[in-house]
Design a protein around this motif. Structure first.
Motif, short mmCIF file in Angstrom:
data_model
loop_
_atom_site.label_atom_id
_atom_site.label_comp_id
_atom_site.label_asym_id
_atom_site.label_seq_id
_atom_site.Cartn_x
_atom_site.Cartn_y
_atom_site.Cartn_z
N LEU A 113 0.83 -1.19 0.00
CA LEU A 113 0.00 0.00 0.00
C LEU A 113 0.87 1.25 0.00
N PHE A 114 1.93 1.25 0.81
CA PHE A 114 2.85 2.38 0.86
C PHE A 114 3.51 2.58 -0.51
N THR A 115 3.98 1.50 -1.11
CA THR A 115 4.63 1.56 -2.42
C THR A 115 3.69 2.13 -3.48
N LEU A 116 2.47 1.66 -3.50
CA LEU A 116 1.50 2.13 -4.49
C LEU A 116 1.10 3.59 -4.23
N THR A 117 0.95 3.96 -2.96
CA THR A 117 0.62 5.34 -2.62
C THR A 117 1.76 6.27 -3.03
N TYR A 118 2.99 5.86 -2.78
CA TYR A 118 4.14 6.66 -3.18
C TYR A 118 4.16 6.81 -4.70
N GLY A 119 3.87 5.75 -5.40
CA GLY A 119 3.80 5.80 -6.86
C GLY A 119 2.77 6.80 -7.35
N ALA A 120 1.62 6.83 -6.69
CA ALA A 120 0.57 7.79 -7.06
C ALA A 120 1.04 9.22 -6.80
N LEU A 121 1.76 9.42 -5.71
CA LEU A 121 2.31 10.75 -5.39
C LEU A 121 3.28 11.21 -6.47
N VAL A 122 4.21 10.35 -6.86
CA VAL A 122 5.19 10.70 -7.89
C VAL A 122 4.48 10.97 -9.22
N THR A 123 3.50 10.16 -9.54
CA THR A 123 2.74 10.36 -10.78
C THR A 123 2.06 11.73 -10.78
N GLN A 124 1.47 12.10 -9.66
CA GLN A 124 0.80 13.41 -9.58
C GLN A 124 1.81 14.56 -9.69
N LEU A 125 2.96 14.40 -9.05
CA LEU A 125 4.00 15.43 -9.17
C LEU A 125 4.45 15.58 -10.62
N CYS A 126 4.57 14.47 -11.34
CA CYS A 126 4.97 14.52 -12.75
C CYS A 126 3.93 15.26 -13.58
N LYS A 127 2.67 15.14 -13.21
CA LYS A 127 1.61 15.86 -13.92
C LYS A 127 1.62 17.34 -13.56
N ASP A 128 1.95 17.65 -12.30
CA ASP A 128 1.88 19.03 -11.81
C ASP A 128 3.07 19.90 -12.22
N TYR A 129 4.21 19.29 -12.44
CA TYR A 129 5.42 20.06 -12.74
C TYR A 129 5.89 19.81 -14.16
N GLU A 130 6.51 20.82 -14.72
CA GLU A 130 6.88 20.80 -16.13
C GLU A 130 8.00 19.80 -16.46
N ASN A 131 8.95 19.65 -15.54
CA ASN A 131 10.08 18.79 -15.87
C ASN A 131 10.51 17.95 -14.67
N ASP A 132 11.34 16.97 -14.97
CA ASP A 132 11.78 16.03 -13.93
C ASP A 132 12.60 16.70 -12.85
N GLU A 133 13.38 17.73 -13.20
CA GLU A 133 14.20 18.41 -12.20
C GLU A 133 13.32 19.04 -11.11
N GLU A 134 12.20 19.61 -11.51
CA GLU A 134 11.27 20.18 -10.53
C GLU A 134 10.66 19.10 -9.65
N VAL A 135 10.32 17.97 -10.26
CA VAL A 135 9.76 16.84 -9.50
C VAL A 135 10.81 16.35 -8.51
N ASN A 136 12.07 16.22 -8.96
CA ASN A 136 13.15 15.79 -8.07
C ASN A 136 13.29 16.74 -6.88
N LYS A 137 13.21 18.04 -7.13
CA LYS A 137 13.30 19.03 -6.05
C LYS A 137 12.14 18.88 -5.07
N GLN A 138 10.94 18.67 -5.60
CA GLN A 138 9.77 18.52 -4.73
C GLN A 138 9.87 17.25 -3.89
N LEU A 139 10.32 16.15 -4.48
CA LEU A 139 10.50 14.91 -3.72
C LEU A 139 11.52 15.10 -2.61
#
Length: 180
Positions: free
Chosen positions: A18-44
């Protein structure tokens, strides 16, 4: 008796999944919310840092670990106690620098990447970057400034996941005037 232990094992496995899948959903949402991977990396990293700042209190209370005397002892506690307690894995501590201020945590398996394949258009995404932030935030709360980064990642085709940690400095406690 064995039936109860099987339920406990199943429960832990379900919680982990459940934790793994929830984390995956979080990363997926961040990828949708931010323009590039560098921004997603910073947010994580930022999210992980905020988790680490709070998680250290729970860790110290639950583990009964005292103050570490040097960076080597800190590395052992992180690998053998903290990772085991929170992720159920025990990474190996290797690749010490000659000065003893830098080492690698080698994760044979990373529970955050179970069920994960990076799409081709996210080749600079550091999927588990949350872990770097957690380590940095937790160590800052115990007066250690560190640089934490991924050196290898199984999601990028490497054989292992390697987190590289470098000691920067001991942070001096600044007590308010009159509290000495």
């Amino acid at each position: 008796m064995s039936r109860q232990s099987n339920r406990t094992t199943d429960s832990k496995k379900m919680n982990s999944e459940l934790f793994t899948l929830t984390y995956g959903a979080l990363v997926t949402q961040l990828c949708k919310d931010y323009e590039n991977d560098e921004e997603v990396n910073k947010q994580l990293d930022k999210m992980g840092y905020n988790i680490g700042v709070r998680l250290i209190e729970d860790f110290l209370a639950r583990s009964s670990v005292g103050r570490c005397h040097d960076f080597r002892e800190t590395a052992d506690v992180i690998a053998k106690v903290a990772f085991k307690m929170y992720l159920g894995i025990t990474p190996s501590v290797t690749n010490w620098s000659p000065a003893g201020d830098e080492f690698s945590l080698i994760l044979e398996s990373n529970p955050l990447v179970d069920f994960v394949e990076l799409p081709d258009n996210h080749n600079s995404l550091i999927y588990s970057n949350l872990l770097c932030g957690v380590l940095r935030g937790a160590l800052e709360m115990v007066q250690m400034a560190v640089d934490v980064r991924f050196a290898q990642d199984t999601l990028r085709g490497d054989n292992v996941t390697e987190i590289r940690m470098k000691f920067i400095k001991r942070i001096e406690e600044n007590l308010p005037a009159g509290d000495e």
